[in-house]
Design a protein around this motif. Structure first.
Motif, PDB file in Angstrom:
ATOM      1  N   VAL A  66       1.892  -0.850   3.692  1.00 17.25           N
ATOM      2  CA  VAL A  66       1.413  -1.531   2.493  1.00 17.25           C
ATOM      3  C   VAL A  66       0.496  -0.612   1.692  1.00 17.25           C
ATOM      4  O   VAL A  66       0.492  -0.654   0.460  1.00 17.25           O
ATOM      5  CB  VAL A  66       0.746  -2.885   2.826  1.00 17.25           C
ATOM      6  N   ALA A  67      -0.258   0.252   2.361  1.00 21.62           N
ATOM      7  CA  ALA A  67      -1.124   1.200   1.646  1.00 21.62           C
ATOM      8  C   ALA A  67      -0.297   2.121   0.760  1.00 21.62           C
ATOM      9  O   ALA A  67      -0.672   2.400  -0.381  1.00 21.62           O
ATOM     10  CB  ALA A  67      -1.957   2.012   2.638  1.00 21.62           C
ATOM     11  N   VAL A  68       0.848   2.558   1.255  1.00 20.09           N
ATOM     12  CA  VAL A  68       1.739   3.413   0.460  1.00 20.09           C
ATOM     13  C   VAL A  68       2.409   2.595  -0.633  1.00 20.09           C
ATOM     14  O   VAL A  68       2.479   3.011  -1.792  1.00 20.09           O
ATOM     15  CB  VAL A  68       2.782   4.099   1.367  1.00 20.09           C
ATOM     16  N   ASN A  69       2.899   1.398  -0.284  1.00 26.80           N
ATOM     17  CA  ASN A  69       3.595   0.558  -1.261  1.00 26.80           C
ATOM     18  C   ASN A  69       2.695   0.144  -2.417  1.00 26.80           C
ATOM     19  O   ASN A  69       3.164  -0.027  -3.545  1.00 26.80           O
ATOM     20  CB  ASN A  69       4.175  -0.684  -0.586  1.00 26.80           C
ATOM     21  N   LEU A  70       1.396  -0.002  -2.142  1.00 28.97           N
ATOM     22  CA  LEU A  70       0.450  -0.365  -3.198  1.00 28.97           C
ATOM     23  C   LEU A  70      -0.075   0.861  -3.948  1.00 28.97           C
ATOM     24  O   LEU A  70      -0.947   0.740  -4.800  1.00 28.97           O
ATOM     25  CB  LEU A  70      -0.730  -1.154  -2.610  1.00 28.97           C
ATOM     26  N   LYS A  71       0.449   2.024  -3.596  1.00 29.47           N
ATOM     27  CA  LYS A  71       0.081   3.286  -4.233  1.00 29.47           C
ATOM     28  C   LYS A  71      -1.420   3.577  -4.082  1.00 29.47           C
ATOM     29  O   LYS A  71      -2.084   4.002  -5.017  1.00 29.47           O
ATOM     30  CB  LYS A  71       0.505   3.305  -5.689  1.00 29.47           C
ATOM     31  N   GLY A  72      -1.921   3.328  -2.854  1.00 26.71           N
ATOM     32  CA  GLY A  72      -3.313   3.626  -2.566  1.00 26.71           C
ATOM     33  C   GLY A  72      -3.549   5.118  -2.485  1.00 26.71           C
ATOM     34  O   GLY A  72      -2.665   5.878  -2.087  1.00 26.71           O
ATOM     35  N   HIS A  73      -4.749   5.534  -2.875  1.00 28.47           N
ATOM     36  CA  HIS A  73      -5.127   6.938  -2.763  1.00 28.47           C
ATOM     37  C   HIS A  73      -5.771   7.227  -1.415  1.00 28.47           C
ATOM     38  O   HIS A  73      -5.641   8.320  -0.884  1.00 28.47           O
ATOM     39  CB  HIS A  73      -6.109   7.325  -3.874  1.00 28.47           C
ATOM     40  N   THR A  74      -6.519   6.241  -0.890  1.00 29.26           N
ATOM     41  CA  THR A  74      -7.232   6.399   0.370  1.00 29.26           C
ATOM     42  C   THR A  74      -7.234   5.070   1.111  1.00 29.26           C
ATOM     43  O   THR A  74      -7.439   4.014   0.511  1.00 29.26           O
ATOM     44  CB  THR A  74      -8.699   6.840   0.120  1.00 29.26           C
ATOM     45  N   LEU A  75      -7.019   5.140   2.430  1.00 27.01           N
ATOM     46  CA  LEU A  75      -7.056   3.972   3.300  1.00 27.01           C
ATOM     47  C   LEU A  75      -8.369   4.004   4.076  1.00 27.01           C
ATOM     48  O   LEU A  75      -8.714   5.028   4.664  1.00 27.01           O
ATOM     49  CB  LEU A  75      -5.862   4.002   4.254  1.00 27.01           C
ATOM     50  N   VAL A  76      -9.111   2.904   4.065  1.00 25.59           N
ATOM     51  CA  VAL A  76     -10.391   2.805   4.762  1.00 25.59           C
ATOM     52  C   VAL A  76     -10.250   1.793   5.888  1.00 25.59           C
ATOM     53  O   VAL A  76      -9.791   0.669   5.656  1.00 25.59           O
ATOM     54  CB  VAL A  76     -11.520   2.355   3.805  1.00 25.59           C
ATOM     55  N   VAL A  78      -8.443  -1.129   1.852  1.00 21.92           N
ATOM     56  CA  VAL A  78      -9.353  -1.343   2.969  1.00 21.92           C
ATOM     57  C   VAL A  78      -8.704  -2.313   3.940  1.00 21.92           C
ATOM     58  O   VAL A  78      -8.363  -3.436   3.563  1.00 21.92           O
ATOM     59  CB  VAL A  78     -10.713  -1.900   2.501  1.00 21.92           C
ATOM     60  N   GLY A  79      -8.512  -1.867   5.181  1.00 20.47           N
ATOM     61  CA  GLY A  79      -7.976  -2.734   6.228  1.00 20.47           C
ATOM     62  C   GLY A  79      -9.090  -3.612   6.772  1.00 20.47           C
ATOM     63  O   GLY A  79     -10.108  -3.108   7.245  1.00 20.47           O
ATOM     64  N   LEU A  80      -8.924  -4.919   6.675  1.00 24.35           N
ATOM     65  CA  LEU A  80      -9.963  -5.851   7.115  1.00 24.35           C
ATOM     66  C   LEU A  80      -9.362  -6.853   8.083  1.00 24.35           C
ATOM     67  O   LEU A  80      -8.507  -7.655   7.702  1.00 24.35           O
ATOM     68  CB  LEU A  80     -10.569  -6.586   5.913  1.00 24.35           C
ATOM     69  N   ASP A  81      -9.786  -6.770   9.351  1.00 16.91           N
ATOM     70  CA  ASP A  81      -9.432  -7.846  10.269  1.00 16.91           C
ATOM     71  C   ASP A  81     -10.642  -8.764  10.353  1.00 16.91           C
ATOM     72  O   ASP A  81     -11.494  -8.732   9.474  1.00 16.91           O
ATOM     73  CB  ASP A  81      -8.965  -7.302  11.625  1.00 16.91           C
ATOM     74  N   LEU A  82     -10.748  -9.572  11.355  1.00 14.60           N
ATOM     75  CA  LEU A  82     -11.853 -10.521  11.406  1.00 14.60           C
ATOM     76  C   LEU A  82     -12.986 -10.039  12.307  1.00 14.60           C
ATOM     77  O   LEU A  82     -13.783 -10.834  12.790  1.00 14.60           O
ATOM     78  CB  LEU A  82     -11.339 -11.890  11.859  1.00 14.60           C
ATOM     79  N   THR A  83     -13.098  -8.716  12.513  1.00 16.45           N
ATOM     80  CA  THR A  83     -14.163  -8.168  13.349  1.00 16.45           C
ATOM     81  C   THR A  83     -15.340  -7.720  12.499  1.00 16.45           C
ATOM     82  O   THR A  83     -15.212  -7.444  11.312  1.00 16.45           O
ATOM     83  CB  THR A  83     -13.668  -6.954  14.163  1.00 16.45           C
ATOM     84  N   ASP A  84     -16.487  -7.605  13.149  1.00 20.51           N
ATOM     85  CA  ASP A  84     -17.678  -7.112  12.467  1.00 20.51           C
ATOM     86  C   ASP A  84     -17.512  -5.651  12.052  1.00 20.51           C
ATOM     87  O   ASP A  84     -18.039  -5.239  11.023  1.00 20.51           O
ATOM     88  CB  ASP A  84     -18.913  -7.255  13.369  1.00 20.51           C
ATOM     89  N   ASP A  85     -16.791  -4.860  12.855  1.00 15.64           N
ATOM     90  CA  ASP A  85     -16.602  -3.450  12.520  1.00 15.64           C
ATOM     91  C   ASP A  85     -15.848  -3.262  11.210  1.00 15.64           C
ATOM     92  O   ASP A  85     -16.190  -2.402  10.405  1.00 15.64           O
ATOM     93  CB  ASP A  85     -15.871  -2.702  13.648  1.00 15.64           C
ATOM     94  N   SER A  86     -14.825  -4.058  10.974  1.00 17.91           N
ATOM     95  CA  SER A  86     -14.094  -3.894   9.716  1.00 17.91           C
ATOM     96  C   SER A  86     -14.888  -4.447   8.541  1.00 17.91           C
ATOM     97  O   SER A  86     -14.827  -3.911   7.436  1.00 17.91           O
ATOM     98  CB  SER A  86     -12.692  -4.506   9.792  1.00 17.91           C
ATOM     99  N   SER A  87     -15.660  -5.501   8.777  1.00 13.97           N
ATOM    100  CA  SER A  87     -16.541  -6.008   7.716  1.00 13.97           C
ATOM    101  C   SER A  87     -17.575  -4.952   7.348  1.00 13.97           C
ATOM    102  O   SER A  87     -17.858  -4.726   6.167  1.00 13.97           O
ATOM    103  CB  SER A  87     -17.252  -7.284   8.172  1.00 13.97           C
ATOM    104  N   TYR A  88     -18.119  -4.295   8.363  1.00 15.63           N
ATOM    105  CA  TYR A  88     -19.077  -3.210   8.121  1.00 15.63           C
ATOM    106  C   TYR A  88     -18.414  -2.083   7.324  1.00 15.63           C
ATOM    107  O   TYR A  88     -19.009  -1.531   6.398  1.00 15.63           O
ATOM    108  CB  TYR A  88     -19.626  -2.673   9.446  1.00 15.63           C
ATOM    109  N   ALA A  89     -17.160  -1.766   7.649  1.00 19.73           N
ATOM    110  CA  ALA A  89     -16.452  -0.694   6.946  1.00 19.73           C
ATOM    111  C   ALA A  89     -16.307  -1.018   5.461  1.00 19.73           C
ATOM    112  O   ALA A  89     -16.504  -0.145   4.606  1.00 19.73           O
ATOM    113  CB  ALA A  89     -15.076  -0.455   7.566  1.00 19.73           C
ATOM    114  N   LEU A  90     -15.987  -2.270   5.132  1.00 20.43           N
ATOM    115  CA  LEU A  90     -15.860  -2.659   3.730  1.00 20.43           C
ATOM    116  C   LEU A  90     -17.217  -2.565   3.030  1.00 20.43           C
ATOM    117  O   LEU A  90     -17.311  -2.016   1.927  1.00 20.43           O
ATOM    118  CB  LEU A  90     -15.291  -4.077   3.610  1.00 20.43           C
ATOM    119  N   SER A  91     -18.265  -3.053   3.670  1.00 22.82           N
ATOM    120  CA  SER A  91     -19.607  -2.963   3.073  1.00 22.82           C
ATOM    121  C   SER A  91     -20.027  -1.511   2.891  1.00 22.82           C
ATOM    122  O   SER A  91     -20.554  -1.131   1.835  1.00 22.82           O
ATOM    123  CB  SER A  91     -20.630  -3.678   3.958  1.00 22.82           C
ATOM    124  N   TRP A  92     -19.809  -0.701   3.912  1.00 23.23           N
ATOM    125  CA  TRP A  92     -20.184   0.705   3.842  1.00 23.23           C
ATOM    126  C   TRP A  92     -19.432   1.415   2.715  1.00 23.23           C
ATOM    127  O   TRP A  92     -20.017   2.165   1.937  1.00 23.23           O
ATOM    128  CB  TRP A  92     -19.904   1.404   5.176  1.00 23.23           C
TER     129      TRP A  92
END
Length: 149
Positions: free
Chosen positions: A106-116, A6-20
């Protein structure tokens, strides 16, 4: 078990994305790595992180703020969604390259299945569209529920 990045910057939109994503996408026992890309000076930050001894005071403060924000969101989700438990990790990347590229790498290097990512993540830079076009793993773009009029 699915590994979500999950990509999280310091915006409300990315915080909402993590919660969602916690409420609607993650399942019990999934692995979640919350990644924040901050400015730094190492070209390979997503592969070989900057040594903490070389952090500037600003880097330390920004990293603490990003990690605290991510932890607070996950803790709140754990309180309200006790029926599932995800294994959450928090990673701050200090990169001098484009944050879009660093996040995708980093998503690939961490062997992520899905990037949010959140819909509004750096709106003015075309962040979301670039990630959709260039990510080597599937991407979920979370749009906020409010309408901008």
């Amino acid at each position: 078990m699915t590994h979500y990045i999950v990509g999280l910057d310091l915006t409300d939109d990315s915080s909402y994305a993590l919660s969602w994503a916690y409420k609607n996408l993650f399942n019990d026992s999934d692995l979640v790595t919350v990644v924040t890309v901050l400015p730094g000076w190492t070209a390979e930050a997503d592969i070989d992180p900057v040594s903490p001894s070389k952090y500037t005071p600003e880097m330390i403060q920004d990293e603490a703020l990003a990690t605290e924000r991510a932890r607070n969101i996950v803790l709140e989700m754990e309180k309200t969604h006790t029926e599932k438990h995800v294994e959450a990790y928090f990673r701050v990347i200090h990169a001098d390259r484009d944050p879009k590229e660093a996040l995708c790498n980093v998503a690939v290097n961490l062997k992520g299945h899905t990037l949010v990512i959140g819909h509004g993540l750096n709106k003015n830079s075309g962040f979301g569209q670039w990630v959709l076009d260039h990510s080597r793993i599937p991407v979920v773009v979370v749009r906020p529920t409010h309408l901008e009029i």
